[in-house]
Each structure stands twice: as C-alpha cells, then as structure tokens.
Motif scaffolding. Structure first.
Motif, PDB file in Angstrom:
ATOM      1  N   GLU A   1       2.964   0.578   3.331  1.00 49.59           N
ATOM      2  CA  GLU A   1       2.349  -0.245   4.386  1.00 49.59           C
ATOM      3  C   GLU A   1       1.881  -1.570   3.796  1.00 49.59           C
ATOM      4  O   GLU A   1       1.717  -1.705   2.589  1.00 49.59           O
ATOM      5  CB  GLU A   1       1.126   0.497   4.969  1.00 49.59           C
ATOM      6  CG  GLU A   1       1.476   1.798   5.666  1.00 49.59           C
ATOM      7  CD  GLU A   1       0.233   2.510   6.164  1.00 49.59           C
ATOM      8  OE1 GLU A   1      -0.388   2.011   7.121  1.00 49.59           O
ATOM      9  OE2 GLU A   1      -0.126   3.556   5.578  1.00 49.59           O
TER      10      GLU A   1
ATOM     11  N   ASP B   1       1.348   5.150  -0.120  1.00 47.16           N
ATOM     12  CA  ASP B   1       0.637   6.396   0.185  1.00 47.16           C
ATOM     13  C   ASP B   1      -0.878   6.181   0.243  1.00 47.16           C
ATOM     14  O   ASP B   1      -1.667   6.960  -0.307  1.00 47.16           O
ATOM     15  CB  ASP B   1       0.987   7.490  -0.835  1.00 47.16           C
ATOM     16  CG  ASP B   1       2.407   8.021  -0.621  1.00 47.16           C
ATOM     17  OD1 ASP B   1       2.867   7.995   0.532  1.00 47.16           O
ATOM     18  OD2 ASP B   1       3.048   8.432  -1.603  1.00 47.16           O
ATOM     19  N   GLY B   2      -1.261   5.086   0.884  1.00 43.02           N
ATOM     20  CA  GLY B   2      -2.677   4.846   1.128  1.00 43.02           C
ATOM     21  C   GLY B   2      -3.432   4.171   0.004  1.00 43.02           C
ATOM     22  O   GLY B   2      -4.642   3.951   0.119  1.00 43.02           O
ATOM     23  N   ILE B   3      -2.733   3.840  -1.105  1.00 40.72           N
ATOM     24  CA  ILE B   3      -3.422   3.173  -2.212  1.00 40.72           C
ATOM     25  C   ILE B   3      -2.700   1.873  -2.552  1.00 40.72           C
ATOM     26  O   ILE B   3      -1.486   1.877  -2.778  1.00 40.72           O
ATOM     27  CB  ILE B   3      -3.497   4.096  -3.454  1.00 40.72           C
ATOM     28  CG1 ILE B   3      -4.342   5.321  -3.119  1.00 40.72           C
ATOM     29  CG2 ILE B   3      -4.059   3.360  -4.660  1.00 40.72           C
ATOM     30  CD1 ILE B   3      -4.578   6.242  -4.287  1.00 40.72           C
TER      31      ILE B   3
ATOM     32  N   HIS C   1       4.993   6.680   1.735  1.00 46.21           N
ATOM     33  CA  HIS C   1       4.609   5.784   2.829  1.00 46.21           C
ATOM     34  C   HIS C   1       4.318   4.401   2.256  1.00 46.21           C
ATOM     35  O   HIS C   1       3.559   4.281   1.290  1.00 46.21           O
ATOM     36  CB  HIS C   1       3.366   6.303   3.539  1.00 46.21           C
ATOM     37  CG  HIS C   1       3.574   7.626   4.223  1.00 46.21           C
ATOM     38  ND1 HIS C   1       3.531   8.810   3.532  1.00 46.21           N
ATOM     39  CD2 HIS C   1       3.860   7.933   5.519  1.00 46.21           C
ATOM     40  CE1 HIS C   1       3.770   9.813   4.379  1.00 46.21           C
ATOM     41  NE2 HIS C   1       3.970   9.299   5.586  1.00 46.21           N
TER      42      HIS C   1
ATOM     43  N   VAL D   1       0.877  -1.174   0.000  1.00 46.78           N
ATOM     44  CA  VAL D   1       0.000   0.000   0.000  1.00 46.78           C
ATOM     45  C   VAL D   1       0.913   1.223   0.000  1.00 46.78           C
ATOM     46  O   VAL D   1       1.674   1.442   0.927  1.00 46.78           O
ATOM     47  CB  VAL D   1      -0.934   0.008   1.216  1.00 46.78           C
ATOM     48  CG1 VAL D   1      -1.716   1.321   1.283  1.00 46.78           C
ATOM     49  CG2 VAL D   1      -1.888  -1.164   1.135  1.00 46.78           C
TER      50      VAL D   1
ATOM     51  N   ALA E   1      -7.994  -2.191  -0.443  1.00 44.98           N
ATOM     52  CA  ALA E   1      -8.584  -0.894  -0.769  1.00 44.98           C
ATOM     53  C   ALA E   1      -9.964  -0.718  -0.166  1.00 44.98           C
ATOM     54  O   ALA E   1     -10.391   0.402   0.110  1.00 44.98           O
ATOM     55  CB  ALA E   1      -8.678  -0.733  -2.283  1.00 44.98           C
TER      56      ALA E   1
END
Ligand code: FES
Lengths: 260, 217
Positions: free
Chosen positions: A109, A80-82, A107, A78, A177
C-alpha cells in the motif's frame, strides 16, 4: 535479475493498492507471480510484475524509486502494514525476496496521511516535506572563501549525534508508521542535525519555530510518543531527536526576539 | 504583544509540552491525595478527619488551590481531546493491512479511552465526596460507607487500575514531551514510569479493598 543462480523460484501473491489518480477510487488488486527469484530485490519483483502487465497491455503499477541502494528516500511502500517492510533499518529497495517463503501473500500500500495525497497507485505527493525544509532546514551563510577545516572545532560526540540525525533520507516512513500520521521524527531530525552544529546554532530559534509552524500547517498529526516512527525508520533515527526538537522549540519560544 | 504565547499554545509541540507538564503536575497532586488518604489507615479514622479539617482550615486559599487543580485538569483534557481529534483527522483513509513495528503499547494506544474513563470516574468521585455535604460532617464514616458498597468499591478499584494503565505510558511520555530525554535519564524513566503507575494504582485500589473486604478494620 539473477535467473539461474541455482535457487528455486517462488510463487508470490501480491495484493496491491491501485488508484488511477488523486481523486479516483482505489482498491486492492491481486496479482500472482510464478517465477520470483529469492535473489531479487522487492522492487525488482515489482519490475517483473510491471513487465508482465505491459506485455498484457495493462497499466503498470506506479511506484517511486531512484537509487535502489537505500540512500535517496524515494522508495515508499507499506508492506504488510509496515513502511519499508518487515526488515528493520532497511529501505524497501534493499529488501530481498529471500526473506519470503514460497507461496507468500504480500500486501503493498502507499504511505497514508492526508498531508501525503496519493498521486497514483503507490506514489504519494511528499512535497509537504520540501515545504518544511524550505521553512528553515538550512543554514544561511555568506560563505566567502573556504576556511580551514579545523577552524570550527566540533566534538566527536556532537558530530556523531548530528550525523545520526542527518542520516534521515526524508522518505516519510515515520509519517506512514505513526498512528497519528505525525511528521515529528522527520522535522526533529532536521532541527536536531542543524541545532547541534555551530554553523546551524546561529539560526536555531528561527528554525525551530518556522519548521514546527510549517509542519503544523501541512496537516500532519501530533506526536503522542508511540515511537512507531523510530521502529519504521530505515535509518534508525532515534526519538531522542523529538525530545531535542521539543527543547529547541521551548527555548526558541522563550528567547526568540520574534514577537510573532 | 502576546501573539508569541498564542502561537506556542496552538502549535503541536507547544501543546504537547503543556499536556506533559499538566500531566506531571496532576501526578504530583495524586501523590498528595494518596498521602492524605493513607490517613484512613491510622487510628480509627481520626487522623483522616484531622487531615480534612487541616485542609479546610486553609479556607479561601484552599479554594484557590482547587481552582488551580481544576485548571490543570481542564487544560490537560481539552488539549488531549483536540490532539486526538486532529490525529484521527490526519489520516482520513487508513491502511487495509495494519501492523505495528512493535513500539506502541496497549497503554499508549488506549490513552484516549483510559483518559475518558478517568473523567467519568472523576465526576462520580467528586459527587461522592467533594460535593456531598454529609462528607464534611463525618469524613471517615462517609468514606467507609461508600467504599463498603460492592458496586462503588468495584468502580473505585477499576478506576485505580485504569489510572495505572494511563500513567504507565503517560509518565514516561510526559518527560519526552517536555524535552527531558537523555541516555542517562531514559533508562531511569523507563523503570520509574511503571513504578509510579503501579504505586498510585495499588495505593488507590487499596482503600476500596480495605473497606469492602475488611470492613475498614
Ligand atoms: S530507492 Fe533510493 S532509498 Fe530506496
């Protein structure tokens, strides 16, 4: 690595989720790379980071990868959140650093869902998907001798729809997601792919009931039609497949002779 | 013997289908409710009184219909609540950085909140009219009296707008849940969803506006 390709190198700051084991406490750790080439793939950049970490005697960042050409579904970050990062219909292994500017902070994750427990760092256990497939994502046939390729006619349109669903590489980005951590797009792609084809139609009722049952048993969330899964899917699989699975499930509930 | 029904009604997909179906039936009810209310605009409220009396004339049949309606609401609410709780539980550890792929909307992300607000409004609404004895003595007068008060009117206008937000996702979503998705159907539903939502929201909001600002004249 494509050093000396004429591009300037970039300075990239990475904030990466580090977690020593399934039950260990994790957290974001910051690293800085000074010589990232725009020609590098995202995973090559992580390779460089790991080489640096190893040289310093530190633990490399654990992440999954295999084909690195967008077909196996192993890579699962993931960014940057995507899931799979900002480039649509692209696995993270096919994402390149030229999409980032010098000085960027990224970022990274792991997939987040209870049904995908963390093994280490960015690696999660996706065996829940294997169990959903094992419940019915196959065609049981006594194959015998190969038959003529044209003995079972399949319309071009149906073949295309089935192929679109079959493009699923089982990476789990849909789950990552989904605001509800639902596995509906994955399960729907498999149910659709087989239900559309004559070979798969034979077992369609049993399959729809068993695969949905297995999906529910794994503790995934429920679909509420946000359609974030479709936006994250590296293969562009449509939520039309989820509607088809819902129809298949409804049909199976009504016509299946299995009394439960 | 009925295990297969129980299995279906406890599964993720089965509950989605029931949620969608009950939602669509409730939208159907809202259209008839709006149709009845529109009679407030006809001839000094007599048409509305006639409508209320006509409905009451059904006696016990009306009670049966009301219980059916209650059943739809309860099923819709209970399933939505269970699904929401399960969905929160499905990702115990969240992301540090969260972004959207751009598909979810303010409406889709707030279904639980808008739903909860609608329940609160529904209770107030039932207490204002359905369980308010004087209502049946003078239906038009009671509506006028309630909705001419600024506080109540504000709540009714707000509730209508919340309903619109809920339906702007819910209507289209319900069709997807019951499996009605097709290249011919989807573009129509995408336009019809917001239209239905706007129609019902503006329709219901018009009554408090009418009684508050125009004194029902
Ligand atoms: S590593 Fe195979 S799809 Fe990314």
């Amino acid at each position: 690595m494509s050093a000396g390709s004429g591009h300037d190198t970039m300075r990239i700051t990475l904030k990466i989720w580090r977690q020593a084991g399934p039950d260990a406490k994790g957290g974001m750790v910051t690293y800085t790379l000074d010589t990232v080439s725009p020609d590098m793939s995202f995973l090559e950049m992580l390779d460089v980071l790991n080489e640096e970490l190893l040289a310093k005697g530190e633990e490399p960042v654990a992440f999954e990868h295999d084909c690195r050409e967008g077909i196996c579904g192993a890579c699962s970050l993931v960014v940057d959140g995507i899931p799979h990062g900002p480039q649509s219909e692209t696995t993270v292994c096919q994402l390149h650093m030229r999409h980032y500017a010098d000085g960027a902070t990224i970022h990274i994750e792991p997939w987040r869902a209870n049904a995908f427990p963390i093994v280490r760092d960015l690696i999660v256990d996706r065996s829940a998907f294997d169990r959903i497939i094992a419940a019915g994502g196959f065609v049981s046939v006594a194959t015998g001798a190969p038959q003529d390729a044209n003995a079972t006619p399949i319309g071009g349109e149906i073949a295309e729809l089935a192929m679109d669903a079959a493009a699923c590489i089982g990476c789990g980005a849909c789950v990552a997601a989904c605001p509800n951590a639902s596995a509906m797009l994955f399960t729907a792609a498999k149910v659709s792919h087989l239900a559309l084809l004559p070979q798969g139609k034979v077992e369609r009722e049993r399959r729809a009931l068993a695969m949905v049952g297995a999906m529910d048993a794994e503790g995934f969330g429920n679909c509420t039609n946000h359609f974030e899964c479709m936006g994250a899917c590296p293969k562009g699989i449509s939520v039309e497949n989820i509607a088809r699975m819902n129809r298949e499930y409804l049909r199976a509930t009504l016509v299946s002779r299995d009394l439960g | 013997m009925l295990r297969w029904i129980a299995n279906a009604l406890t599964s993720s997909v089965g509950r989605k289908i029931v949620l969608g179906l009950t939602g669509l039936l409730l939208v159907g009810f809202l259209f008839e409710h709006l149709h009845g209310n529109l009679k407030l605009y006809e001839g000094d409220g007599e048409a509305f009184v006639d409508y209320v009396n006509w409905l009451q004339g059904y006696g016990w049949l009306l009670r049966v219909a009301e219980f059916g309606l209650l059943g739809l609401f309860v099923a819709h609410i209970v399933i939505a609540l269970r699904l929401t709780l399960e969905n929160r539980e499905a990702r115990r550890t969240g992301y540090v950085v969260r972004s959207s792929t751009g598909k979810k909307t303010a409406a889709s992300a707030s279904m639980f909140v808008t739903g909860a607000l609608l329940i609160a409004f529904l209770i107030k609404h039932l207490l204002d009219f359905r369980f308010h004895h004087e209502f049946f003595d003078d239906p038009s007068g009671e509506v006028r009296e309630h909705l001419a008060s600024p506080g109540t009117a504000a709540i009714y206008i707000l509730a209508a707008l919340v309903l619109g937000l809920h339906l702007s996702h819910g209507f289209r979503s319900a069709f997807q849940s019951i499996g009605a998705s097709h290249p011919k159907l989807d573009p129509i539903l995408e336009k019809l969803g917001p239209l239905v939502a706007a129609l019902l929201a503006l329709g219901f909001a018009s009554f408090p506006v009418y009684f508050l600002f125009f004194g029902g004249k």
